[in-house]
Motif scaffolding. Structure first.
Motif: not given
Length: 704
Positions: A403-409, A445-448, A523-526
């Motif tokens: 948990p916490g690394i990627l906010d994805n689904s 997210s903490k990473q791309n 990418k995180k920046m997007d």
């Protein structure tokens, strides 16, 4: 002159149907494992150079059983000041692609080990947010090994290992090794502070009194007594063979899974071996787990039995001896749900059953005040600890969902063939789209995703037992991918294996599992982004509705796995999906007087003319054409056209008589083309539109 044909009526007559089930054949090539497909190699060494010879963790619900955790976790190996009795454990398993894929918390090679692995800074668990985590644990194959592993949450990451105390401490509990000489009330002070633990204890440190000396142990007596409380409702057993209910048929104590709070005073109690005796030799300290009727002496000597008693904390479930140490990986799943008021509920589930046959699973609810009491913060460190004593074992952990690394689904739906609407009813032989919406929020997210710029996301897509992805003649499945910018491209997905099926008289090739090696990167920046995937599926057999794994999308630092609800395909109704319109343009009066000879025309909806027939039965399709009114009567106009691949035209006349257009099973090609019109000479031809109406009828074989 203009001629138009419209569908007027459809006569339906249902016949008895026989369905031909799909036959199957496997591709000659052996497909990659999911781990290999996503680039997760299970090989390499630990950081001491020893080969990774542990069995590969199994897939979980159609997804790889482990993911890399580079930069997310790291071991704690420093010894506590003055500790000369402990061997530091915790060695990271790194594969040949330089990915951290597991951690060997303890090994079966050394006594008196202590190991732990904890999150790195910034990767704490946030108890103000819901989270899901999934790990697999491996304990080796020796049921007389020791001592186990613990999943731990703490107010902060420890900087050193605990100071001694034996394997029964598991790197978290207070030191009970001197409890015969000191009050147990002080044990919590030597525990891992501000912590909560779920322990997988593989060795029973249960004290026995024999000739005035205690055996190997103190820690686990309370675990067994919480399940099998003494008859006097206070935790002191009779001499010899006590807690017999905690043993297996061979007389050996079982293993257990429990949760507790190592730094809380009421987690520890005194077990008196002889109620009538006094002095330290009459008892010992234990971890005090709560039970339905269990009470424990709060501290020290037999005189305290008439004093304050406690219920203990947490809860234990006994596991049959050897079920944890069985040379297989064991699943641990954590789900945390916030309550909106600063608290929440943590539920842990495992693939183990306890000695009663019930699942090893518990839910623990914390208020906002509880979180501050137990942790002192809402953002807690987390990881695993383990220890060994005179006996030792492998204690290995892999992470499958962090948990916490990627906010994805991922969200999967079954859609109409044109992707316009959700589908709630499906029919045999019809095509649909399995739609995947993959979401990623870079802001949270903490990473791309994936972490490395040189890597791409890959997709393994799956469907249900009554459906199949449609495989083209080139052996590929055309899949549409819409990227985060809205650009859609079609790519070829590779089937893992294929099946040959006969559906409503038509031979088709399908796959139930397909793979795409590159669907882009995020990418995180997007910020918030989505990818959309459309994969064509066909209903290949009649059956019940089912919810199945729809597949996995993953990169080098994480995966998401989805499910899809699929309706049970039904026998389709007898129907026309569309009917053609014929148009023969404008002709001169002189031509009408002379009569038309196979004048070409055009057809609208010719490619959409689809006859849906159930099962594998023979059907007859008929057409009858009403009078154009030429020469004041019918029978003076005929229309010819080609149906499908046939080279023989079909001819119908405007006399109202039914003409058999087709007899047999469903046509694979039902296009109508090459229309012509022929008319008798007409001296009475006048200016105007000449129209007729064609009625198409389906008649089943039973009524022919």
């Amino acid at each position: 002159m203009m001629l138009k044909k419209k569908l007027f009526k459809t006569v339906l007559a249902m016949a008895t149907m026989v369905l031909i089930a799909p036959s199957q054949f496997a591709l000659a090539a052996t497909p990659q494992t999911l781990d290999d497909f996503f680039g997760y190699k299970w090989d390499g060494t630990n950081d001491k150079g020893a080969a990774n010879d542990y069995p590969q963790p199994p897939d979980i619900d159609g997804a790889p059983g482990f993911v890399p955790f580079n930069d997310v976790f790291s071991p704690v190996t420093a010894l506590a000041s003055g500790d000369t009795s402990t061997v530091p454990g915790s060695s990271v398993l790194t594969n040949t692609s330089n990915a951290d894929i597991g951690v060997e918390v303890t090994s079966n090679k050394n006594e008196a080990q202590q190991g732990s692995i904890w999150n790195t800074t910034g990767n704490e668990l946030d108890l103000t947010k819901d989270f899901h985590a999934q790990m697999q644990l491996y304990f080796g194959v020796n049921d007389d090994s020791a001592d186990g592993l613990a999943f731990v949450m703490a107010g902060s990451r420890p900087s050193t290992l605990l100071n001694g105390g034996g394997g029964g401490r598991l790197g978290i509990w207070g030191d009970l090794s001197k409890s015969m000489k000191t009050y147990t009330t002080d044990a919590y002070k030597t525990a891992l502070q501000k912590s909560f633990a779920i322990v997988f204890d593989t060795y029973s440190n249960v004290g026995t009194y024999d000739g005035g000396t205690f055996g190997d142990a103190y820690y686990d007596t309370g675990a067994f007594q919480s399940v099998f409380p003494p008859t006097n409702n206070v935790a002191y057993p009779s001499r010899g063979g006590y807690l017999s209910g905690a043993k297996n048929s061979s007389g050996a104590y079982n293993q257990y899974v429990a949760y507790g709070y190592p730094s809380q005073p009421n987690q520890y109690a005194w077990v008196n071996v002889f109620p009538s005796a006094t002095g330290y030799a009459a008892g010992m300290g234990t971890i005090a787990f709560s039970g339905p009727t269990q009470k424990y002496a709060r501290s020290g000597y037999s005189s305290d039995w008439n004093g304050t008693n406690i219920n203990g904390m947490g809860a234990a479930q006994l596991v049959p001896r050897g079920k944890m140490t069985d040379d297989t990986w064991h699943l641990l799943t954590l789900d945390y749900k916030t309550d909106g008021a600063g608290g929440g509920t943590l539920t842990y589930t495992t693939d183990l059953n306890d000695t009663t046959g019930s699942a090893v699973s518990k839910s623990i609810t914390w208020t906002a005040a509880d979180i501050q009491k137990y942790f002192g913060t809402n953002k807690v460190a987390w990881g695993f600890t383990g220890a060994t004593g005179q006996r030792h074992e492998n204690g290995v952990v892999v992470f499958q969902s962090i948990p916490g690394i990627l906010d994805n689904s991922i969200d999967t739906k079954l859609m109409a063939e044109d992707d316009s609407t959700d589908v709630t009813k499906t029919y045999l032989g019809r095509q649909y789209q399995q739609q995947y919406t993959v979401s990623y929020n870079g802001s949270n997210s903490k990473q791309n995703w994936p972490a490395s710029d040189s890597n791409h996301l890959a997709a393994d897509l799956q469907t249900g037992s009554h459906y199949g992805f449609v495989v083209n003649s080139d052996g590929k499945v055309p899949v549409k991918i819409t990227d985060k910018d809205g650009k859609t491209t079609t790519v070829d997905a590779d089937p893992v294996s294929t099946e040959s099926a006969t559906v409503s008289g038509t031979n088709v090739t399908i796959a139930r599992d397909i793979r795409i090696s590159d669907i882009g990167s995020l990418k995180k920046m997007d910020g918030a982004q989505t990818l959309k995937i459309l994969a064509p599926v066909e209903a290949t057999s009649v059956g019940d509705a089912e919810t199945v794994n729809s597949g996995t999308v993953g990169g080098d630092n994480g995966i998401v796995t989805g499910k899809v609800e699929l309706p049970g395909p039904q026998i389709p109704p007898l129907s026309f999906d569309a009917a053609p319109d014929f148009d023969f343009g404008t002709v001169g009066v002189a031509d009408m007087i002379a009569g038309l000879k196979s004048k070409p025309g055009t057809v609208a909806n010719g490619s959409k003319f689809q006859i849906t027939l159930p099962g594998d039965t023979n059907e007859t399709v008929q057409a009858e054409m009403s009078s154009f009114g030429l020469n004041g009567a019918g029978g003076n106009v005929s229309i010819g056209f080609k149906l499908g691949d046939s080279t023989t035209p079909v001819t119908i006349t405007d006399n109202g008589a039914a003409t058999n257009v087709f007899t047999g099973k469903t046509l694979s090609n039902q296009n109508i083309s090459d229309p012509t019109i022929t008319t008798a000479p007409s001296r009475d031809a006048k200016l105007g539109d000449y129209k007729s109406q064609i009625t198409w009828t389906i008649v089943d074989a039973a009524t022919n």
